[in-house]
Design an enzyme around this catalytic site. Structure first.
Site, PDB file in Angstrom:
ATOM      1  N   GLN A 106       1.058  -1.231  -0.018  1.00  0.00           N
ATOM      2  CA  GLN A 106      -0.152  -0.061  -0.007  1.00  0.00           C
ATOM      3  C   GLN A 106       0.850   1.197  -0.019  1.00  0.00           C
ATOM      4  O   GLN A 106       1.754   1.446   0.957  1.00  0.00           O
ATOM      5  CB  GLN A 106      -0.851  -0.064   1.080  1.00  0.00           C
ATOM      6  CG  GLN A 106      -2.072   1.097   1.044  1.00  0.00           C
ATOM      7  CD  GLN A 106      -2.646   1.406   2.385  1.00  0.00           C
ATOM      8  OE1 GLN A 106      -2.150   1.831   3.423  1.00  0.00           O
ATOM      9  NE2 GLN A 106      -3.776   1.347   2.208  1.00  0.00           N
ATOM     10  N   TYR A 189      -5.626  11.260   3.751  1.00  0.00           N
ATOM     11  CA  TYR A 189      -4.330  11.662   3.323  1.00  0.00           C
ATOM     12  C   TYR A 189      -4.120  12.204   1.988  1.00  0.00           C
ATOM     13  O   TYR A 189      -5.312  12.592   1.468  1.00  0.00           O
ATOM     14  CB  TYR A 189      -3.496  10.211   3.508  1.00  0.00           C
ATOM     15  CG  TYR A 189      -3.601   9.625   4.861  1.00  0.00           C
ATOM     16  CD1 TYR A 189      -2.772  10.427   5.902  1.00  0.00           C
ATOM     17  CD2 TYR A 189      -3.958   8.498   5.203  1.00  0.00           C
ATOM     18  CE1 TYR A 189      -2.688   9.982   7.206  1.00  0.00           C
ATOM     19  CE2 TYR A 189      -4.236   7.906   6.566  1.00  0.00           C
ATOM     20  CZ  TYR A 189      -3.655   8.831   7.576  1.00  0.00           C
ATOM     21  OH  TYR A 189      -3.366   8.207   8.688  1.00  0.00           O
ATOM     22  N   GLY A 335      -9.037  -6.079   9.381  1.00  0.00           N
ATOM     23  CA  GLY A 335      -7.986  -5.603  10.116  1.00  0.00           C
ATOM     24  C   GLY A 335      -7.583  -6.048  11.537  1.00  0.00           C
ATOM     25  O   GLY A 335      -6.796  -6.988  11.761  1.00  0.00           O
TER      26      GLY A 335
END
Length: 390
Positions: A106, A189, A335
């Site tokens: 990523q 982001y 996750g």
């Protein structure tokens, strides 16, 4: 949950184009763990972590991998901008492939969600860059003295400089043995900052209209495809999220992301992963929630004609099975369940309990802690296959 005699839909294999087949649909989401101590280079502990999970995962997406020393904040998060990092990541990808899994890196740039006093940012000798000189509200840098908040960034004059960094990061990822890359377009982001009209106030061709705001993210994807090919590139998006002070009115959000997803899908991507709304990730700013909650899965599914459509966001096993069984998503990223269950996909396949309790205090590690403490909550969770359980 599937009965002992019924195969979980999550265990069915799935293919990307003609080049990759994943053994199941139980994927590992990008999870920042802050264990690349003492610097920004993956270490043997990181190799062990990924090796454990590679034994059953269908697809592993790494923790966010920083594409440049400028644009960082998190301590001990790994990068991929130099040869030492590439060599270290090669040990990780080799371990994952030995375990029979597939691994994407990523690629991550924080944009305005950095701090000029963060050690790596200082070492870069460059300012905090963003689409516009707009400070993000909220947030605290707990690893810096005084826990300072965000600062007003410097508007990047020529965004193509950042495109070059993403492309070089993809080149490095390929050299390191990654099977593909995922663009981090979520979490407030850099990519999302360009997309979001509250963070991007540019008046040039990189801002203003929806096509202009989408331009940076789309051109970034084109650069990654140039290196890996479309069926080895994915993108993560969080249309309903308000994390790191992003979020537009509902109709503008829907229009913006429908345009971006439609245009990105034309590039021949492997997949989209859309993060559904998670309340605990929704910050309260100026007395109200920042996000724009809506049903992400159903809202944007019609825009995806070619790529696989995945989701993420606190799914239980039962929720994930229902979503895949009903055709609302082709696979699910987990996750925290992968943090505490290194054998998660195996447990789902064999109808074993998900009974390891995650320790939230160890999720992000501790600055400069001894290795034994860094192992806690990272590589010491019980693997059902090795515990003697029946």
């Amino acid at each position: 949950m599937s009965s002992p005699t019924t195969k979980s839909p999550l265990i069915e294999p799935i293919s990307f184009g003609s080049s990759l087949t994943l053994r199941n649909r139980v994927f590992i989401s990008a999870l920042t763990r802050n264990r690349s101590v003492p610097t920004n280079v993956p270490n043997d502990l990181n190799v062990e972590y990924y090796r454990q999970r590679a034994r059953s995962a269908g697809l592993i997406v790494t923790e966010g991998v920083l594409i440049t020393q400028q644009g960082t904040a998190w301590p001990h998060a790994p990068g991929i901008w130099n040869k030492e990092q590439v060599a270290a990541w090669k040990k990780v990808t080799d371990a994952v492939h030995e375990g029979g899994s597939v691994i994407f890196a990523q690629l991550w740039h924080l944009g305005r969600i950095s701090h000029p006093d963060a050690p790596e940012q200082v070492a870069s000798g460059k300012p905090v860059y963003a689409p516009s000189a707009i400070v993000a509200r909220g947030g605290k840098f707990r690893f810096l003295p005084g826990e300072p908040g965000y600062v007003t960034p410097t508007a990047i004059e020529d965004p193509t400089e950042l495109l070059d960094l993403f492309e070089q990061a993809a080149v490095n990822a390929k050299e390191a043995g990654f099977d593909g890359v995922e663009l981090h377009g979520a979490g407030g982001y850099l990519i999302q900052q360009f997309l979001d009209s509250t963070a991007n106030k540019r008046t040039d061709s990189w801002g203003g209209s929806i096509p202009n705001r989408a331009r940076f993210g789309l051109q970034t994807l084109e650069r990654l495809i140039k290196v890996f090919g479309g069926d080895r590139v994915g993108v993560k998006l969080s249309p309903s999220g308000g994390f790191n002070d992003v979020g537009m009115p509902l109709q503008e959000t829907i229009d913006t992301y429908n345009y971006f997803i439609t245009e990105a899908d034309k590039l021949g991507l492997a997949y989209f992963v859309l993060l559904r709304h998670i309340d605990w990730l929704d910050p309260v700013i100026d007395g109200k929630k920042r996000a724009t909650p809506h049903d992400v899965l159903t809202t944007y599914a019609p825009a995806v004609k070619n790529a696989k459509y995945f989701s993420n966001g606190g799914f239980t096993r039962e929720e994930a099975e229902a979503v895949v069984r009903d055709g609302k998503a082709a696979g699910i990223f987990f996750g925290d369940l992968w943090i505490s269950h290194p054998d998660l996909a195996w447990r789902i396949e064999h109808n074993k309990p998900l009974d390891n309790v995650a320790d939230s205090s160890t999720k992000y590690g501790k600055n400069y802690a001894p290795e034994e403490e860094l192992r806690r909550g990272y590589v010491d969770y019980k693997d059902y296959r090795e515990s003697g359980s029946k």
